[in-house]
Design an enzyme around this catalytic site. Structure first.
Site, mmCIF file in Angstrom:
data_model
loop_
_atom_site.group_PDB
_atom_site.id
_atom_site.type_symbol
_atom_site.label_atom_id
_atom_site.label_comp_id
_atom_site.label_asym_id
_atom_site.label_seq_id
_atom_site.Cartn_x
_atom_site.Cartn_y
_atom_site.Cartn_z
ATOM 1 N N GLU A 175 4.758 -4.064 5.203
ATOM 2 C CA GLU A 175 4.128 -3.908 3.858
ATOM 3 C C GLU A 175 4.548 -4.686 2.831
ATOM 4 O O GLU A 175 5.694 -4.664 2.694
ATOM 5 C CB GLU A 175 4.043 -2.594 3.242
ATOM 6 C CG GLU A 175 3.647 -2.357 1.993
ATOM 7 C CD GLU A 175 2.668 -1.128 1.780
ATOM 8 O OE1 GLU A 175 2.493 0.010 2.987
ATOM 9 O OE2 GLU A 175 2.412 -0.697 0.792
ATOM 10 N N ASN A 218 5.708 4.232 2.484
ATOM 11 C CA ASN A 218 4.408 4.964 2.924
ATOM 12 C C ASN A 218 4.916 5.136 4.519
ATOM 13 O O ASN A 218 4.703 4.519 5.354
ATOM 14 C CB ASN A 218 3.351 4.047 2.744
ATOM 15 C CG ASN A 218 3.007 3.487 1.363
ATOM 16 O OD1 ASN A 218 3.242 4.409 0.362
ATOM 17 N ND2 ASN A 218 2.921 2.255 1.068
ATOM 18 N N GLU A 299 0.049 7.239 -4.808
ATOM 19 C CA GLU A 299 -0.965 6.403 -4.169
ATOM 20 C C GLU A 299 -1.114 7.073 -2.925
ATOM 21 O O GLU A 299 -1.290 6.508 -1.744
ATOM 22 C CB GLU A 299 -0.156 5.090 -3.746
ATOM 23 C CG GLU A 299 0.179 4.417 -5.138
ATOM 24 C CD GLU A 299 0.690 2.908 -4.981
ATOM 25 O OE1 GLU A 299 1.233 2.693 -4.027
ATOM 26 O OE2 GLU A 299 0.301 2.206 -5.907
ATOM 27 N N ASP A 377 4.488 -2.071 -12.383
ATOM 28 C CA ASP A 377 4.559 -2.252 -10.931
ATOM 29 C C ASP A 377 4.933 -3.673 -10.813
ATOM 30 O O ASP A 377 4.051 -4.421 -10.317
ATOM 31 C CB ASP A 377 3.329 -1.993 -10.318
ATOM 32 C CG ASP A 377 3.500 -1.716 -8.465
ATOM 33 O OD1 ASP A 377 4.656 -1.942 -8.307
ATOM 34 O OD2 ASP A 377 2.474 -2.105 -7.883
ATOM 35 N N GLU A 405 6.214 -9.706 -4.516
ATOM 36 C CA GLU A 405 4.731 -9.250 -4.266
ATOM 37 C C GLU A 405 3.503 -9.991 -5.139
ATOM 38 O O GLU A 405 2.549 -10.322 -4.907
ATOM 39 C CB GLU A 405 4.881 -7.847 -4.440
ATOM 40 C CG GLU A 405 3.612 -7.041 -4.115
ATOM 41 C CD GLU A 405 3.385 -5.640 -4.468
ATOM 42 O OE1 GLU A 405 4.549 -4.998 -4.503
ATOM 43 O OE2 GLU A 405 2.262 -5.072 -4.490
#
Ligand code: GCU
Length: 837
Positions: A175, A218, A299, A377, A405
């Site tokens: 990810e 996650n 999330e 974030d 990111e």
């Protein structure tokens, strides 16, 4: 005895074919060391020789490093009593035991070390074995940088937890990973060959990282299968000799997913036994297991709120299971709900304080709340998360992201240490007392037993680890700052440069300049004044897409309309966020006149014509900053080119490729954001740059044969808002135009879209003579997130330099589509020397 000045030491020419795998541990040979009369130890006495011991690793590393830097063999010796002219490495306890004179050794904290190079015997003594290994790496770092000074240096960590978080999935994908696939997992299990893992462990140990979470936050429950627990054991066996403990991310719903239970309620006795049992199994295989990282109720991830239990109930469930083993729960504060933008007072930035402040003091002692540096974030600029100033009876850690990111995905150079320092050095003034974030997370300010740092570091199978040589400065700096947050970003950077690229002063100065200017430049062209990175927030977080921030539930809003922009986070009229800071900080942000310009739009909703402290209006600052940031990115190419021949060819070319790409993409960013706000506000650029491109020829205005005009989404990602694609996916198309520019030499830039799903080819001709060609192969050459659309992330530029043009020349581009890539084109720019557009 002697002390050699760094500037007099030269590296031994250029090492050819370096692929970056050794990063800053390449131990490049130094020139004419004999002429410095350097007498290196000829023996190493390692006070622990068992293979899994970090002291043994230290001894191997010292042998390897000294051999490589000085071409001199250093032998391991067990003649412990012939210590003269030796290098002794071990723990203080072992040293005292063997030599009986441990009293000379200064006091050390856990993981700390003492490096003494003053006498004939070099002593590298750790408070524990890990500390001894850190000392060995420190000594080698000095030698590799040509620093042969005689020191007696005590080094203790600022904080006990210095971890990295990999976001690797069990199928081998990562990810937000931009450097290849996972070095840990594939096909649902742990990879057989862990060689890269061991090399990664070596890099991490050298920057004093002591823990790693190996899988995605996650989390996939299948990691807890008996077979995968054995695999995790193999991973831990590889990290152990480097003093790094392994932990994992958990999925809160595992009891129902794999435990055969009907609930994952943290207070249910069956659930408690499930986790106790899993934890016991893990410790049975991995006795030094680090603990768990938990993303719960965030999330879409399951969590305790499903059962009306608190987040503390959720965290303490794991804390209890880990407690007998001294394991730690890193519980993430990244918890928020979807919101409705029509509610003026709704604010995602308030979420963490709302969820966690009432729970202060309710977390077990082995829980650490892991808090992202800002309240949203990982944006290009955020104020310090106010949660750090709201938890006094809870351990906390900061979460940083080495993974770029929202910051160019390792395809833009962005040296992040200066950004991180804005938070680590920030004084929150809790109780009107000095309360620097670094002192809060270390545990010092609120007298907490635990605390520290975690960084998302998505290294992959790419030889460069992160996909980019230059991005490795961020991993290096992360470790250095976690150990000592008071260190200067530029000094850290320069150590990294010398170790990675050599000691030549041109190399040092040039890469320093590029790196130190990189975050400001990226901020300027991607999202300034605290508006956040204006990227594709609902997409892949890469290219420009300012309107994607608004009109959705994610809460990363800009609230931009025709006249105004910014989030009103004041207490008197807005979301109340500014009031979540201690009074001195709250009043600074509450008042527009004391809010720094670089966070203006984070805290205040203003007209585009609002005048900044700098004297510019908001909109004019936007235009100016975007132009200036993109200009800096062009300069990086020239700066890098000045290093040709001073860096090995392989890394030189690879960095040049990315810098050239960044220069083009920064213009895409500049134009997209400037055009978007010009369209929205209707306020023109005083300097008349925005929308005015005299050196461009739009593809849609050329004569098209086999090409069709298409709209681009978002519109501002294309010059003049449209592009062209070949009319068929199999037949080449041609565009042609007569050039009306004066005779001269130009750089010929072509803007096109490089989408995933094919490798189209373009050829450029002047009067039917080929100027050059290129292929749409960014899916192979750049690691950023892919897109199949013509958008701000796929918009790219190729430049052919120094092309001689005569007025009336015919320019032709032939685009050959491949698969889904229909050879898209946006425009051509003919740039006279010095013109950037
Ligand atoms: C960001 C990121 C996600 C990640 C999340 C997290 O939103 O885009 O990929 O899962 O942060 O930190 O949990």
């Amino acid at each position: 005895m002697f002390c050699i000045l760094l500037s007099t030491v030269v590296s031994l020419g250029i090492v050819t074919a370096e692929n970056g795998q050794n990063a800053w541990l390449r131990y490049a040979p130094l020139r004419s060391v004999n002429s410095y009369n350097l007498s290196l130890a000829s023996n190493i006495i390692a006070l622990n020789t068992s293979k899994s011991s970090p002291v043994y690793t230290a001894s191997l590393e010292l042998q390897k490093g000294i051999q490589s830097i000085f071409s001199q063999a250093v032998k391991e010796s067990d003649e412990i009593h012939q210590a003269a002219s030796s290098l002794i490495v071990g723990t203080v306890d072992d040293y005292s035991h063997v030599y009986g004179n441990g009293n000379d050794v200064p006091d050390l904290e856990e993981d700390g070390f003492w490096l003494n190079t003053e006498g004939e015997t070099v002593k590298i003594l750790g408070q524990n074995e890990r500390g001894a290994l850190y000392g060995a790496f420190e000594y080698l770092s000095m030698l590799a940088q040509g620093d042969f000074s005689h020191i007696s240096s005590v080094n203790n960590p600022n904080q006990p937890i210095r971890w990295v978080n990999q976001w690797d999935n069990m199928d081998g994908s990562i990810e937000r990973g931009y450097g290849g696939s996972s070095i840990f997992f594939n096909n649902g299990g742990i990879v057989d060959d862990l060689t890269r893992v061991s090399e990664y462990a070596r890099l991490l140990a050298s920057i004093r990282v002591n823990g790693i979470i190996v899988n995605n936050v996650n989390a996939n429950v299948s990691l807890l299968s008996p077979q995968n627990i054995q695999g995790l054991g193999r991973i831990a066996d590889v990290f152990r000799p480097y003093g790094i403990q392994v932990g994992i991310s958990l999925n809160f719903a595992s009891p129902t997913a794999i435990g055969g239970l009907t609930t994952f309620d943290p207070l249910d006795s069956g659930v408690i036994s499930f986790w106790t049992n899993i934890t016991d199994q893990l410790y049975q295989r991995i006795p030094d297991f680090a603990g768990y990282l938990v993303k719960a109720d965030s999330e879409g991830q399951p969590g305790p709120l499903t059962y009306n239990r608190t987040l503390a109930d959720g965290a303490n469930l794991f804390a209890k299971a880990l407690n007998p083993y001294n394991g730690v729960v890193m519980f993430r504060a990244f918890v928020y709900n979807q919101l409705n933008e029509s509610d003026w007072k709704a604010d995602r930035a308030n979420a963490a304080v709302q969820f966690f402040k009432p729970l202060d003091g309710k977390f077990a002692n082995n829980v650490v709340v892991q808090i992202k540096y800002g309240p949203i974030d990982f944006q290009v600029r955020e104020p310090t998360s106010p949660l750090f100033s709201n938890l006094y009876n809870t351990n906390t850690a900061i979460e940083l992201e080495v993974t770029q990111e929202y910051l160019g995905q390792q395809c833009h150079l962005v040296y992040l240490a200066p950004l991180w320092k804005t938070v680590l050095d920030f004084d929150l003034r809790v109780g009107q007392k000095a309360s620097k974030v670094s002192d809060i997370i270390s545990g010092e300010r609120f007298n907490r037993p635990l605390g520290g740092s975690a960084a998302v570091v998505n290294v992959g199978t790419n030889a460069t680890w992160l996909g980019s040589h230059m991005a490795m400065s961020n991993l290096y700096a992360y470790g250095r700052l976690a150990w000592d947050p008071s260190k200067d970003s530029q000094n850290i950077l320069q150590d990294w440069i010398r170790l990675t690229f050599g000691l030549a002063s041109e190399v040092l100065n040039t890469i320093t300049k590029m790196s130190m200017e990189s975050w400001p430049a990226y901020e300027q062209y991607s999202g300034n004044l605290g508006i956040q990175t204006l990227t594709d927030i609902t997409g892949n977080h890469y290219g420009p897409n300012p309107q994607s921030q608004d009109n959705n539930g994610w809460g990363q809003w800009t609230r931009a309309d025709k006249k105004t922009i910014g989030m009103d986070r004041t207490v008197w009229n807005g979301t109340g966020y500014s009031g979540t800071y201690p009074p001195e900080i709250a009043s600074m942000y509450e008042d527009i006149s004391t809010t720094p310009d670089n966070l203006l739009l984070w805290f205040h909703h203003v007209n585009y014509t609002h005048i900044l402290h700098s004297g510019d209006t908001v909109i004019q600052y936007f235009y100016n900053a975007h132009y200036s940031g993109a200009e800096t990115a062009q300069a990086f190419v020239k700066l890098w080119e000045s290093l040709k021949g001073k860096i090995d060819a392989e890394r030189y070319e690879q960095v040049l490729y990315r810098q050239t790409y960044q220069a083009g993409h920064s213009i895409v960013w500049r134009d997209a954001i400037s055009n978007f706000y010009w369209n929205l506000s209707g306020i023109p650029d005083e300097a008349k740059r925005v929308g005015n491109h005299p050196w461009r020829v739009e593809a849609e205005s050329m004569v098209l044969d086999g090409y069709t005009i298409v709209p681009v989404k978002p519109f501002e990602a294309a010059s003049n808002y449209t592009a062209i694609i070949t009319s068929s996916n199999t037949t080449a198309g041609t565009v042609a135009t007569k050039l009306e520019f004066a005779d001269g030499t130009y750089d010929l830039a072509v803007n096109y879209f490089d989408v995933v799903g094919g490798r189209a080819k373009w050829q450029v001709y002047l009067n039917n003579k080929e100027v050059g060609e290129w292929i749409g192969d960014h899916e192979d050459t750049l690691g950023h997130a892919l897109s199949a659309n013509l958008d701000g992330g796929t918009a790219s530029r190729v430049t052919f330099k120094g092309v001689k043009i005569q007025k009336g020349d015919m320019l032709k581009i032939v685009g050959s589509p491949d698969g889904a890539e229909a050879a898209p084109l946006d425009y051509v720019a003919l740039l006279p020397p010095g013109v950037i557009d």
